[in-house]
Design a protein around this motif. Structure first.
Motif, PDB file in Angstrom:
ATOM      1  N   ASN A  23       0.822  -1.216   0.000  1.00  0.00           N
ATOM      2  CA  ASN A  23       0.000   0.000   0.000  1.00  0.00           C
ATOM      3  C   ASN A  23       0.853   1.263   0.000  1.00  0.00           C
ATOM      4  OD1 ASN A  23      -2.457  -1.392  -0.132  1.00  0.00           O
ATOM      5  ND2 ASN A  23      -2.528  -1.628   2.089  1.00  0.00           N
ATOM      6  N   PHE A  24       1.954   1.242   0.743  1.00  0.00           N
ATOM      7  CA  PHE A  24       2.873   2.388   0.732  1.00  0.00           C
ATOM      8  C   PHE A  24       3.415   2.605  -0.681  1.00  0.00           C
ATOM      9  CE2 PHE A  24       7.196   4.030   0.771  1.00  0.00           C
ATOM     10  CZ  PHE A  24       6.994   5.258   1.382  1.00  0.00           C
ATOM     11  N   CYS A  25       3.838   1.533  -1.326  1.00  0.00           N
ATOM     12  CA  CYS A  25       4.388   1.642  -2.674  1.00  0.00           C
ATOM     13  C   CYS A  25       3.344   2.163  -3.657  1.00  0.00           C
ATOM     14  CB  CYS A  25       4.925   0.292  -3.143  1.00  0.00           C
ATOM     15  SG  CYS A  25       6.416  -0.209  -2.265  1.00  0.00           S
ATOM     16  N   ARG A  26       2.114   1.733  -3.519  1.00  0.00           N
ATOM     17  CA  ARG A  26       1.051   2.215  -4.410  1.00  0.00           C
ATOM     18  C   ARG A  26       0.795   3.708  -4.195  1.00  0.00           C
ATOM     19  NH1 ARG A  26      -1.381  -0.326  -8.025  1.00  0.00           N
ATOM     20  NH2 ARG A  26      -3.307   0.840  -7.760  1.00  0.00           N
ATOM     21  N   THR A  41      13.204 -10.216   4.009  1.00  0.00           N
ATOM     22  CA  THR A  41      12.457 -11.331   4.582  1.00  0.00           C
ATOM     23  C   THR A  41      11.073 -11.415   3.941  1.00  0.00           C
ATOM     24  OG1 THR A  41      13.630 -11.143   6.685  1.00  0.00           O
ATOM     25  CG2 THR A  41      11.523 -12.306   6.723  1.00  0.00           C
ATOM     26  N   LEU A  42      10.411 -10.274   3.779  1.00  0.00           N
ATOM     27  CA  LEU A  42       9.074 -10.247   3.191  1.00  0.00           C
ATOM     28  C   LEU A  42       9.088 -10.531   1.691  1.00  0.00           C
ATOM     29  CD1 LEU A  42       7.622  -7.077   4.961  1.00  0.00           C
ATOM     30  CD2 LEU A  42       6.911  -9.447   5.344  1.00  0.00           C
ATOM     31  N   PHE A  43      10.061  -9.942   0.995  1.00  0.00           N
ATOM     32  CA  PHE A  43      10.146 -10.032  -0.462  1.00  0.00           C
ATOM     33  C   PHE A  43      11.562 -10.469  -0.839  1.00  0.00           C
ATOM     34  CE2 PHE A  43       7.099  -6.703   0.673  1.00  0.00           C
ATOM     35  CZ  PHE A  43       5.963  -7.123  -0.012  1.00  0.00           C
ATOM     36  N   PRO A  44      11.874 -11.760  -0.698  1.00  0.00           N
ATOM     37  CA  PRO A  44      13.243 -12.249  -0.918  1.00  0.00           C
ATOM     38  C   PRO A  44      13.747 -12.018  -2.343  1.00  0.00           C
ATOM     39  CG  PRO A  44      11.869 -13.935   0.110  1.00  0.00           C
ATOM     40  CD  PRO A  44      10.963 -12.820  -0.304  1.00  0.00           C
ATOM     41  N   LYS A  45      15.064 -11.863  -2.461  1.00  0.00           N
ATOM     42  CA  LYS A  45      15.744 -11.767  -3.755  1.00  0.00           C
ATOM     43  C   LYS A  45      15.229 -10.617  -4.606  1.00  0.00           C
ATOM     44  CE  LYS A  45      16.600 -16.717  -3.828  1.00  0.00           C
ATOM     45  NZ  LYS A  45      16.291 -17.986  -4.463  1.00  0.00           N
ATOM     46  N   GLY A  46      15.599  -9.421  -4.251  1.00  0.00           N
ATOM     47  CA  GLY A  46      15.192  -8.241  -5.018  1.00  0.00           C
ATOM     48  C   GLY A  46      13.891  -7.647  -4.540  1.00  0.00           C
ATOM     49  N   PRO A  47      13.841  -7.205  -3.292  1.00  0.00           N
ATOM     50  CA  PRO A  47      12.566  -6.777  -2.703  1.00  0.00           C
ATOM     51  C   PRO A  47      11.900  -5.583  -3.387  1.00  0.00           C
ATOM     52  CG  PRO A  47      14.378  -6.230  -1.236  1.00  0.00           C
ATOM     53  CD  PRO A  47      14.939  -7.097  -2.331  1.00  0.00           C
ATOM     54  N   ALA A  48      12.646  -4.574  -3.808  1.00  0.00           N
ATOM     55  CA  ALA A  48      12.014  -3.402  -4.433  1.00  0.00           C
ATOM     56  C   ALA A  48      11.363  -3.793  -5.758  1.00  0.00           C
ATOM     57  CB  ALA A  48      13.033  -2.292  -4.642  1.00  0.00           C
ATOM     58  N   LYS A  49      12.056  -4.596  -6.535  1.00  0.00           N
ATOM     59  CA  LYS A  49      11.522  -5.056  -7.819  1.00  0.00           C
ATOM     60  C   LYS A  49      10.312  -5.957  -7.598  1.00  0.00           C
ATOM     61  CE  LYS A  49      13.132  -7.381 -12.016  1.00  0.00           C
ATOM     62  NZ  LYS A  49      14.310  -7.994 -12.653  1.00  0.00           N
ATOM     63  N   LYS A  50      10.414  -6.850  -6.629  1.00  0.00           N
ATOM     64  CA  LYS A  50       9.334  -7.802  -6.357  1.00  0.00           C
ATOM     65  C   LYS A  50       8.082  -7.094  -5.853  1.00  0.00           C
ATOM     66  CE  LYS A  50      10.717 -11.858  -5.382  1.00  0.00           C
ATOM     67  NZ  LYS A  50      11.228 -13.099  -4.827  1.00  0.00           N
ATOM     68  N   VAL A  51       8.233  -6.161  -4.924  1.00  0.00           N
ATOM     69  CA  VAL A  51       7.056  -5.464  -4.394  1.00  0.00           C
ATOM     70  C   VAL A  51       6.444  -4.563  -5.466  1.00  0.00           C
ATOM     71  CG1 VAL A  51       8.179  -3.459  -3.323  1.00  0.00           C
ATOM     72  CG2 VAL A  51       6.058  -4.323  -2.382  1.00  0.00           C
ATOM     73  N   ALA A  52       7.257  -3.977  -6.329  1.00  0.00           N
ATOM     74  CA  ALA A  52       6.715  -3.155  -7.416  1.00  0.00           C
ATOM     75  C   ALA A  52       5.875  -4.022  -8.357  1.00  0.00           C
ATOM     76  CB  ALA A  52       7.841  -2.472  -8.188  1.00  0.00           C
ATOM     77  N   HIS A  53       6.361  -5.213  -8.646  1.00  0.00           N
ATOM     78  CA  HIS A  53       5.625  -6.144  -9.509  1.00  0.00           C
ATOM     79  C   HIS A  53       4.292  -6.514  -8.869  1.00  0.00           C
ATOM     80  CE1 HIS A  53       5.680 -10.242 -11.781  1.00  0.00           C
ATOM     81  NE2 HIS A  53       4.984  -9.343 -12.443  1.00  0.00           N
ATOM     82  N   ILE A  54       4.310  -6.861  -7.594  1.00  0.00           N
ATOM     83  CA  ILE A  54       3.091  -7.255  -6.874  1.00  0.00           C
ATOM     84  C   ILE A  54       2.124  -6.080  -6.752  1.00  0.00           C
ATOM     85  CG2 ILE A  54       2.212  -8.027  -4.621  1.00  0.00           C
ATOM     86  CD1 ILE A  54       4.891  -9.659  -4.395  1.00  0.00           C
ATOM     87  N   ALA A  55       2.660  -4.868  -6.587  1.00  0.00           N
ATOM     88  CA  ALA A  55       1.833  -3.678  -6.393  1.00  0.00           C
ATOM     89  C   ALA A  55       1.302  -3.102  -7.706  1.00  0.00           C
ATOM     90  CB  ALA A  55       2.625  -2.609  -5.639  1.00  0.00           C
ATOM     91  N   GLY A  56       1.639  -3.737  -8.832  1.00  0.00           N
ATOM     92  CA  GLY A  56       1.122  -3.274 -10.112  1.00  0.00           C
ATOM     93  C   GLY A  56       1.799  -2.033 -10.638  1.00  0.00           C
ATOM     94  N   LEU A  57       3.052  -1.827 -10.222  1.00  0.00           N
ATOM     95  CA  LEU A  57       3.818  -0.655 -10.651  1.00  0.00           C
ATOM     96  C   LEU A  57       4.917  -1.091 -11.615  1.00  0.00           C
ATOM     97  CD1 LEU A  57       4.203   0.914  -7.104  1.00  0.00           C
ATOM     98  CD2 LEU A  57       2.519   1.525  -8.844  1.00  0.00           C
TER      99      LEU A  57
END
Length: 105
Positions: free
Chosen positions: A51-54, A82-98
């Motif tokens: 939600n923060f990323c969005r 821990t939450l988003f292993p192996k490249g967390p910024a890229k992974k959370v952006a992908h999940i967040a639709g960014l």
């Protein structure tokens, strides 16, 4: 522009699979992409970061960097990995639709 069906909804994606229109994103899509990324369940901590990323993405038009996320969401880099292993910024952006964050390979 390519399209892909995720969680029963057809969305526009780029050549790397990142959504190109954040307005098409839903929480159901996030859950499906997270599973593809190896995250079986999105916890409250995951949603706080997503939600923060969005919010940042809506304000700036770009996915936030790891430093922006850790400073703004009040989470440590270690927790992000821990939450988003192996490249967390890229992974959370992908999940967040960014789109992919600048500086990510």
């Amino acid at each position: 522009m390519a399209t892909r069906t995720i969680a029963g909804k057809t969305v526009a994606v780029n050549e790397e699979g990142f959504m190109t229109n954040p307005a098409e994103w839903t929480q159901e899509i996030a859950v499906e992409i997270a599973k593809e990324e190896g995250i079986e369940e999105l916890t409250e901590a995951h949603w706080k970061v997503i939600n923060f990323c969005r919010e940042v993405g809506a304000a700036s038009g770009k996915a936030p960097t790891l430093r922006t996320i850790t400073n703004g969401a009040g989470i440590t880099t270690k927790e992000m990995f821990t939450l988003f292993p192996k490249g967390p910024a890229k992974k959370v952006a992908h999940i967040a639709g960014l789109g992919k964050p600048e500086g990510c390979v």
